[in-house]
Scaffold this active site. Structure first.
Site, mmCIF file in Angstrom:
data_model
loop_
_atom_site.group_PDB
_atom_site.id
_atom_site.type_symbol
_atom_site.label_atom_id
_atom_site.label_comp_id
_atom_site.label_asym_id
_atom_site.label_seq_id
_atom_site.Cartn_x
_atom_site.Cartn_y
_atom_site.Cartn_z
ATOM 1 N N GLY A 107 0.779 -1.289 -0.117
ATOM 2 C CA GLY A 107 -0.004 -0.006 0.189
ATOM 3 C C GLY A 107 0.718 1.177 -0.083
ATOM 4 O O GLY A 107 2.090 1.202 0.380
ATOM 5 N N GLN A 148 3.136 10.115 1.197
ATOM 6 C CA GLN A 148 4.420 9.348 1.298
ATOM 7 C C GLN A 148 5.122 9.873 0.161
ATOM 8 O O GLN A 148 6.434 9.489 0.162
ATOM 9 C CB GLN A 148 4.243 7.956 1.312
ATOM 10 C CG GLN A 148 3.411 7.352 2.521
ATOM 11 C CD GLN A 148 3.461 5.908 2.592
ATOM 12 O OE1 GLN A 148 2.318 5.307 2.144
ATOM 13 N NE2 GLN A 148 4.467 5.322 3.022
ATOM 14 N N CYS A 207 6.189 0.186 7.663
ATOM 15 C CA CYS A 207 5.693 1.518 6.526
ATOM 16 C C CYS A 207 6.999 1.941 5.732
ATOM 17 O O CYS A 207 8.151 1.969 6.367
ATOM 18 C CB CYS A 207 5.395 2.638 7.360
ATOM 19 S SG CYS A 207 4.654 3.888 6.500
ATOM 20 N N LEU A 208 6.781 2.159 4.541
ATOM 21 C CA LEU A 208 8.143 2.456 3.620
ATOM 22 C C LEU A 208 8.472 3.787 4.244
ATOM 23 O O LEU A 208 9.627 4.125 3.953
ATOM 24 C CB LEU A 208 7.595 2.594 2.079
ATOM 25 C CG LEU A 208 6.943 1.219 1.577
ATOM 26 C CD1 LEU A 208 6.581 1.502 0.261
ATOM 27 C CD2 LEU A 208 8.317 0.237 1.583
ATOM 28 N N HIS A 226 -4.431 1.610 7.788
ATOM 29 C CA HIS A 226 -3.140 2.269 7.488
ATOM 30 C C HIS A 226 -2.930 3.323 6.768
ATOM 31 O O HIS A 226 -2.473 4.288 6.846
ATOM 32 C CB HIS A 226 -1.845 1.084 7.295
ATOM 33 C CG HIS A 226 -0.583 1.565 7.191
ATOM 34 N ND1 HIS A 226 0.243 1.121 8.199
ATOM 35 C CD2 HIS A 226 0.075 2.272 6.614
ATOM 36 C CE1 HIS A 226 1.593 1.581 7.853
ATOM 37 N NE2 HIS A 226 1.292 2.243 6.912
ATOM 38 N N GLU A 227 -3.341 3.195 5.295
ATOM 39 C CA GLU A 227 -3.304 4.222 4.353
ATOM 40 C C GLU A 227 -4.021 5.387 4.606
ATOM 41 O O GLU A 227 -3.661 6.390 4.387
ATOM 42 C CB GLU A 227 -3.294 3.468 2.890
ATOM 43 C CG GLU A 227 -2.587 2.247 2.539
ATOM 44 C CD GLU A 227 -1.086 2.494 2.744
ATOM 45 O OE1 GLU A 227 -0.547 3.610 2.676
ATOM 46 O OE2 GLU A 227 -0.263 1.607 3.021
ATOM 47 N N HIS A 286 -2.629 7.604 7.156
ATOM 48 C CA HIS A 286 -1.535 8.624 6.399
ATOM 49 C C HIS A 286 -2.214 10.191 5.655
ATOM 50 O O HIS A 286 -1.656 10.927 5.862
ATOM 51 C CB HIS A 286 -0.646 7.820 5.082
ATOM 52 C CG HIS A 286 0.234 7.030 5.575
ATOM 53 N ND1 HIS A 286 1.413 7.629 6.087
ATOM 54 C CD2 HIS A 286 0.579 5.693 5.257
ATOM 55 C CE1 HIS A 286 2.457 6.578 6.138
ATOM 56 N NE2 HIS A 286 1.826 5.361 5.596
#
Ligand code: CO
Length: 157
Positions: free
Chosen positions: A49, A54, A92-93, A134-135, A138
């Site tokens: 994702g 991000q 997370c990236l 999660h997304e 963000h």
């Protein structure tokens, strides 16, 4: 060839902004569609994702790994949730090298616009439900480390 986008990492302040909705008229613009393809390509490398902040854009759109593959969701909103929560181990990236346990709703229904500009309602469970939560966090400037109950495979902190 599609560009792989640069992923911002914590503590970049862009990750902490509340993102603005996408104008529905913008969805079908070639530039926006091309950017979605680049986000999908970027997600493919290493993730399940990705959220627009991000990659430096404070607008409300995300990429999520669904049963159909990596799909874009625009202006996603959690419409309803299960009562039950589950513990998920997340990374997370934008927070490289850190993993931890987060409590998430086991199921969510998400209202969004798809990349064709159509209104959709997604019923997500399992990993897909976790990714949506999660997304969408963000988009509100929230990182999983804000909600973590216990760090697990923590290689940096
Ligand atoms: Co993340």
């Amino acid at each position: 060839m599609l560009t792989i986008l640069t992923i911002l990492t914590n503590p970049n302040p862009i990750l902490r902004n509340v993102s603005k909705p996408v104008e529905p008229a913008e969805v079908l613009c070639p530039e926006f569609q091309a950017f979605l393809d680049e986000m999908i390509e970027t997600t493919k490398k290493d993730g399940v994702g990705l959220a627009a902040p991000q990659v430096g854009i404070n607008k409300r759109f995300i990429i999520v790994q669904t049963k159909k593959g990596l799909e874009a969701f625009i202006n996603p909103k959690i419409f309803s949730t299960s009562i039950r929560k589950v513990e998920s181990e997340e990374g997370c990236l934008s927070v490289p090298g850190v993993w931890g346990i987060v409590k998430r709703f086991s199921k969510v229904k998400v209202k969004a616009i798809n990349r064709l500009g159509e209104k959709v309602m997604i019923k997500a469970s399992g990993l897909e439900s976790i990714i949506f939560q999660h997304e969408i966090d963000h988009l509100d400037g929230v990182l999983f480390i804000d909600k973590v109950e216990k760090f697990t495979r923590n290689t940096i902190l």
